[in-house]
Motif scaffolding. Structure first.
Motif, PDB file in Angstrom:
ATOM      1  N   ALA A   1       0.830  -1.208   0.000  1.00 31.17           N
ATOM      2  CA  ALA A   1       0.000   0.000   0.000  1.00 31.17           C
ATOM      3  C   ALA A   1       0.864   1.257   0.000  1.00 31.17           C
ATOM      4  CB  ALA A   1      -0.930   0.004   1.209  1.00 31.17           C
ATOM      5  N   ALA A   2       1.903   1.261   0.840  1.00 31.50           N
ATOM      6  CA  ALA A   2       2.771   2.440   0.937  1.00 31.50           C
ATOM      7  C   ALA A   2       3.490   2.708  -0.375  1.00 31.50           C
ATOM      8  CB  ALA A   2       3.776   2.244   2.069  1.00 31.50           C
ATOM      9  N   GLU A   3       4.002   1.662  -1.015  1.00 30.69           N
ATOM     10  CA  GLU A   3       4.746   1.858  -2.263  1.00 30.69           C
ATOM     11  C   GLU A   3       3.822   2.259  -3.412  1.00 30.69           C
ATOM     12  OE1 GLU A   3       7.169  -1.583  -2.957  1.00 30.69           O
ATOM     13  OE2 GLU A   3       8.639  -0.980  -1.448  1.00 30.69           O
ATOM     14  N   ALA A   4       2.567   1.811  -3.368  1.00 29.03           N
ATOM     15  CA  ALA A   4       1.616   2.231  -4.392  1.00 29.03           C
ATOM     16  C   ALA A   4       1.304   3.720  -4.269  1.00 29.03           C
ATOM     17  CB  ALA A   4       0.330   1.413  -4.277  1.00 29.03           C
ATOM     18  N   LEU A   5       1.243   4.211  -3.025  1.00 29.87           N
ATOM     19  CA  LEU A   5       0.929   5.622  -2.794  1.00 29.87           C
ATOM     20  C   LEU A   5       2.147   6.517  -2.947  1.00 29.87           C
ATOM     21  CD1 LEU A   5      -1.417   5.174   0.296  1.00 29.87           C
ATOM     22  CD2 LEU A   5      -2.103   5.796  -2.032  1.00 29.87           C
ATOM     23  N   ASP A   6       3.312   6.025  -2.522  1.00 28.50           N
ATOM     24  CA  ASP A   6       4.558   6.798  -2.626  1.00 28.50           C
ATOM     25  C   ASP A   6       5.669   5.855  -3.083  1.00 28.50           C
ATOM     26  OD1 ASP A   6       6.801   8.338  -2.413  1.00 28.50           O
ATOM     27  OD2 ASP A   6       6.636   8.738  -0.255  1.00 28.50           O
ATOM     28  N   PRO A   7       5.906   5.790  -4.389  1.00 30.51           N
ATOM     29  CA  PRO A   7       6.891   4.837  -4.919  1.00 30.51           C
ATOM     30  C   PRO A   7       8.304   5.018  -4.357  1.00 30.51           C
ATOM     31  CG  PRO A   7       5.510   5.682  -6.683  1.00 30.51           C
ATOM     32  CD  PRO A   7       5.188   6.499  -5.465  1.00 30.51           C
ATOM     33  N   LYS A   8       8.598   6.184  -3.758  1.00 30.16           N
ATOM     34  CA  LYS A   8       9.939   6.440  -3.228  1.00 30.16           C
ATOM     35  C   LYS A   8      10.034   6.221  -1.720  1.00 30.16           C
ATOM     36  CE  LYS A   8      11.102   9.843  -6.804  1.00 30.16           C
ATOM     37  NZ  LYS A   8      11.528  11.245  -7.068  1.00 30.16           N
ATOM     38  N   VAL A   9       8.978   5.722  -1.103  1.00 28.10           N
ATOM     39  CA  VAL A   9       8.959   5.598   0.350  1.00 28.10           C
ATOM     40  C   VAL A   9      10.038   4.630   0.832  1.00 28.10           C
ATOM     41  CG1 VAL A   9       7.278   3.696   0.384  1.00 28.10           C
ATOM     42  CG2 VAL A   9       7.443   5.232   2.344  1.00 28.10           C
ATOM     43  N   LYS A  10      10.629   4.970   1.987  1.00 32.18           N
ATOM     44  CA  LYS A  10      11.564   4.064   2.653  1.00 32.18           C
ATOM     45  C   LYS A  10      10.826   3.367   3.779  1.00 32.18           C
ATOM     46  CE  LYS A  10      15.845   3.792   5.346  1.00 32.18           C
ATOM     47  NZ  LYS A  10      16.942   4.541   6.014  1.00 32.18           N
ATOM     48  N   ILE A  11      10.891   2.057   3.778  1.00 31.29           N
ATOM     49  CA  ILE A  11      10.237   1.254   4.805  1.00 31.29           C
ATOM     50  C   ILE A  11      11.292   0.658   5.727  1.00 31.29           C
ATOM     51  CG2 ILE A  11       8.766  -0.761   5.258  1.00 31.29           C
ATOM     52  CD1 ILE A  11       7.192   1.263   3.763  1.00 31.29           C
ATOM     53  N   ILE A  12      11.083   0.805   7.025  1.00 28.36           N
ATOM     54  CA  ILE A  12      11.919   0.100   8.007  1.00 28.36           C
ATOM     55  C   ILE A  12      11.050  -0.958   8.659  1.00 28.36           C
ATOM     56  CG2 ILE A  12      13.241   0.273  10.142  1.00 28.36           C
ATOM     57  CD1 ILE A  12      13.967   3.132   9.399  1.00 28.36           C
ATOM     58  N   ALA A  13      11.438  -2.202   8.461  1.00 24.30           N
ATOM     59  CA  ALA A  13      10.707  -3.345   9.016  1.00 24.30           C
ATOM     60  C   ALA A  13      11.682  -4.132   9.891  1.00 24.30           C
ATOM     61  CB  ALA A  13      10.155  -4.211   7.901  1.00 24.30           C
ATOM     62  N   PRO A  14      11.794  -3.787  11.183  1.00 21.30           N
ATOM     63  CA  PRO A  14      12.827  -4.375  12.039  1.00 21.30           C
ATOM     64  C   PRO A  14      12.823  -5.897  12.094  1.00 21.30           C
ATOM     65  CG  PRO A  14      11.891  -2.448  13.092  1.00 21.30           C
ATOM     66  CD  PRO A  14      11.050  -2.726  11.878  1.00 21.30           C
ATOM     67  N   TRP A  15      11.634  -6.519  11.998  1.00 22.52           N
ATOM     68  CA  TRP A  15      11.601  -7.977  12.079  1.00 22.52           C
ATOM     69  C   TRP A  15      12.300  -8.639  10.896  1.00 22.52           C
ATOM     70  CZ3 TRP A  15      10.995 -10.936  16.049  1.00 22.52           C
ATOM     71  CH2 TRP A  15      10.217 -10.515  17.135  1.00 22.52           C
ATOM     72  N   ARG A  16      12.592  -7.873   9.850  1.00 26.53           N
ATOM     73  CA  ARG A  16      13.323  -8.420   8.710  1.00 26.53           C
ATOM     74  C   ARG A  16      14.815  -8.105   8.808  1.00 26.53           C
ATOM     75  NH1 ARG A  16       8.718  -6.351   5.115  1.00 26.53           N
ATOM     76  NH2 ARG A  16      10.176  -4.807   4.283  1.00 26.53           N
ATOM     77  N   MET A  17      15.262  -7.640   9.985  1.00 25.57           N
ATOM     78  CA  MET A  17      16.667  -7.275  10.188  1.00 25.57           C
ATOM     79  C   MET A  17      17.313  -8.229  11.183  1.00 25.57           C
ATOM     80  SD  MET A  17      16.342  -3.138  10.550  1.00 25.57           S
ATOM     81  CE  MET A  17      15.706  -2.100   9.241  1.00 25.57           C
TER      82      MET A  17
END
Length: 407
Positions: free
Chosen positions: A130-146
């Motif tokens: 959803a975030a990338e569809a609305l803002d293709p340049k958005v940076k996502i931080i998803a700690p559980w994937r780190m």
């Protein structure tokens, strides 16, 4: 000056831990609580907790009406149920959370949008797509994937210990470590003892919206729900906005033990997951809406909708809300729902929902044609069925001659 991030903050175990972890990494953390009508939460206490932990800001944005009107009701009109049972209460809300988070990120000049969804679940997909569809340049931080985050918190036990150290109150405990997600559409429960699919989930859960069917009243409760073009607009003749309709039915349905399910579902990421859900209001609305459609929508149109409905359910479940395909499907359903106007009376009794009656000014039900009693045959002459069936049977008779079947 520290970089700012916006955290989609629920006040639960994961996001409470994330506030401290992000601060340790040098970020100014702006906590955003998206008010979806969570029935069992103290918003003021949750916002204060974020500030006490050290968040730069902590605000709530009320989107209860938008969630019901613009997200839940279009899905209802599709009669969309993931794997024929799940009413998608969590899935529906995630794109809206991302939308509000991006708006908040723009306000505070945040460099990233942070969420607490795990790398094993569906919510990471719903938030990010959803975030990338609305803002293709958005940076996502998803700690559980780190790796860094998971090494510090390999499980819920370590997160609970962290919260105890920091004096952060959370609902989860070592003895009852199941996770819950709440909004006005439903509450979901997973993890902990629920991860064993052979364990009876109902007795170990403190349900927030429903009583058990066994404890529900011994008398049936009736409720009349009004619709205009497929949109629920009234309860017992009283006009209400979208959230008020859902809220009223949550109370009535919940008091009668309506809307609990216990399922093993197929996650988008490939694994099976066990979840327990309660959705009293939406369960009532699905039943009433379907009953009204049966009166008002043409056979071929409704059958086409029913063939597409699983596709819509899967798209919502997987997180594909903001996309061209969904836009087209929503335009279709809006047109299909135009005649779905009228009232449906439901009977609620010990977990069951039945249709007591239904009426519509746009009804396609013609009692004179449908009746088995003698009637004017101008519109339907039973003699005509002879030729109708002879034509339908042509390919079957041809096949029967060419490839005889044993009988």
């Amino acid at each position: 000056m520290a970089d700012s991030v916006v955290l989609a903050y629920s006040g639960g175990l994961d996001t409470s831990v994330l506030v401290g972890w992000l601060m340790d990494r040098g970020y100014d953390v702006h906590c955003l609580y998206v008010d979806l009508g969570q029935p069992c939460e103290d918003i003021e206490a949750i916002l204060k907790k974020a500030l006490d932990i050290g968040a730069k800001s902590s605000i709530a944005v009320d989107v209860q009406e938008e969630l019901c009107c613009d997200f839940a009701f279009p899905v209802l009109q599709w009669q969309a149920k993931y794997e024929n049972i799940y009413l998608l209460g969590t899935s529906i809300a995630r794109p809206l959370i991302s939308k509000i988070a991006l708006q908040r990120a723009r306000e505070v000049g945040a460099v990233a949008y942070v969420h607490g969804a795990t790398g094993k679940g569906n919510d990471q997909c719903r938030f990010q797509l959803a975030a990338e569809a609305l803002d293709p340049k958005v940076k996502i931080i998803a700690p559980w994937r780190m790796d860094e985050f998971r090494s510090l918190f390999p499980g819920r036990k370590e997160m609970l210990e962290y919260c105890e150290e920091k004096n952060i109150p959370v609902k989860a405990t070592a003895s009852k470590p199941y996770s819950s997600d709440e909004n006005c559409l439903h509450i979901s429960y997973e993890a902990g003892d629920l991860e064993d699919p052979n364990v009876d989930g109902f007795p170990i859960i403190d349900f927030g919206m429903t009583v058990s069917a066994q404890d529900a009243p011994d008398q049936e409760t009736t409720v009349k729900i009004g619709f205009e073009s497929g949109v629920p607009v009234s309860i017992n003749g009283e006009k209400k906005n979208a959230f008020e309709v859902v809220d009223a039915l949550n109370k009535l349905g919940g008091a009668n033990g309506v809307g609990r399910i216990d399922i093993v579902e197929n996650r988008f990421v490939g694994m099976k997951s066990r979840g327990v859900y309660e959705a009293p209001g939406m369960t009532c609305l699905y039943a009433a809406h379907q009953a009204l459609e049966q009166l008002t929508v043409d056979r071929d149109a409704i059958h086409l909708r029913d063939r597409l409905s699983p596709e819509v359910a899967e798209m919502v479940y997987n997180g594909f809300w903001y996309c061209a395909k969904m836009d087209a499907l929503m335009a279709f359903i809006q047109q299909l729902q135009q005649p779905v106007t009228g009232e449906v009376t439901l009977g609620l009794y010990k977990g069951n929902v039945r249709v007591v009656g239904r009426t519509s000014p746009n009804s396609l039900y013609d009692e004179a044609i449908a009746s088995m009693e003698a009637a004017d045959e101008a519109d339907y002459n039973q003699n005509d069925a002879e030729g109708f069936l002879r034509i339908l049977g042509v390919p079957l008779r041809v096949q029967g001659k060419a490839r005889p079947r044993q009988f």
